[in-house]
Motif scaffolding. Sequence first.
Motif, short mmCIF file in Angstrom:
data_model
loop_
_atom_site.label_atom_id
_atom_site.label_comp_id
_atom_site.label_asym_id
_atom_site.label_seq_id
_atom_site.Cartn_x
_atom_site.Cartn_y
_atom_site.Cartn_z
N ALA A 169 0.68 -1.25 -0.02
CA ALA A 169 -0.01 0.12 -0.11
C ALA A 169 0.81 1.28 -0.05
N HIS A 204 -5.21 6.92 4.76
CA HIS A 204 -6.18 6.10 4.73
C HIS A 204 -6.08 4.59 4.66
N LYS A 205 -4.66 4.40 4.10
CA LYS A 205 -4.32 2.92 4.21
C LYS A 205 -3.78 2.38 5.64
N ASN A 206 -3.61 3.40 6.62
CA ASN A 206 -3.61 3.05 7.97
C ASN A 206 -2.48 2.07 8.52
N PHE A 224 -4.23 -5.80 5.80
CA PHE A 224 -4.74 -4.60 4.99
C PHE A 224 -5.86 -4.08 5.70
N SER A 227 -6.84 -0.81 5.59
CA SER A 227 -7.30 0.40 5.16
C SER A 227 -8.50 0.68 5.77
N GLU A 232 -11.24 1.69 0.79
CA GLU A 232 -10.98 0.90 -0.59
C GLU A 232 -12.42 1.13 -1.39
#
Length: 265
Positions: free
Chosen positions: A97, A102-104, A172, A174, A177
Amino acid sequence: MLTIHDAQYLTYPEYFGAVKLAYLRNRVPSALRRATAVATPSEYVRKTLIDSFDVPAEKISVVRHGVLPHIGQGATSEIELRNKFGLGNSRILFMPAITHPHKNHEFVLRMLASAWKDSSIKLVMAGGVGLGETRVNEVISELGLGDRALRIGRVDAADRDGLIKMSVALVFPSLYEGFGAPALEAMALGTPVIASNCASLPEVIGDGGLVLPLEEAVWAGALTEVHARRDELVRRGHARADLFTAANSAQDLCRAYEYALGTAS
């Protein structure tokens, strides 16, 4: 035919610059009004557009992304990847990522420093530099994770597929998405997925992985669960990925164009 991949600016406007945000706020509603038909990659995005812009539901079709049948065939070997990225004998968690907020990334880094603090586990983060890059590097330093959290930058498809295949899990977390292609790729390649329950991810992953609320207490036992249920999760992941083939994606797109042509005629 208009394609809208996501509507993130509606949910997280703070992650956009003023110029881009003004552009999206002006152009997206205008484009939706003018389009004969609209395609989105998920029901989540479709519903967002219907609810936010009062677009007739029949005008918007979901055109799912599809995994190509040859994915993983040219994957770099595990031995080569361990040597290339200095991974030693560590167990790998993979997070592909860009470092956008926002991908955190910070959530997984904090897991690595708490419930997942086993020194044999390394987090490998692939992807380009985003708006959150500085913060990601700060957190790695603050938590003393320099030897366990690795930023390897952009990788080609062969290395990406090899890293997914060799990993304990693809993580993941996120926040947003429009689809979540990395989760689908992992399921297709036989690697368990641990993902957030945000936006389109529950829709894409279904029962093919662990879809969890972003709470550290909930994620704490995820690696143990992946280990205990690995064969089941791999099997479920493959079955889920089989729904997202290139052929199925093409069928979705054909139906969307049939609607557009029928409306225009």
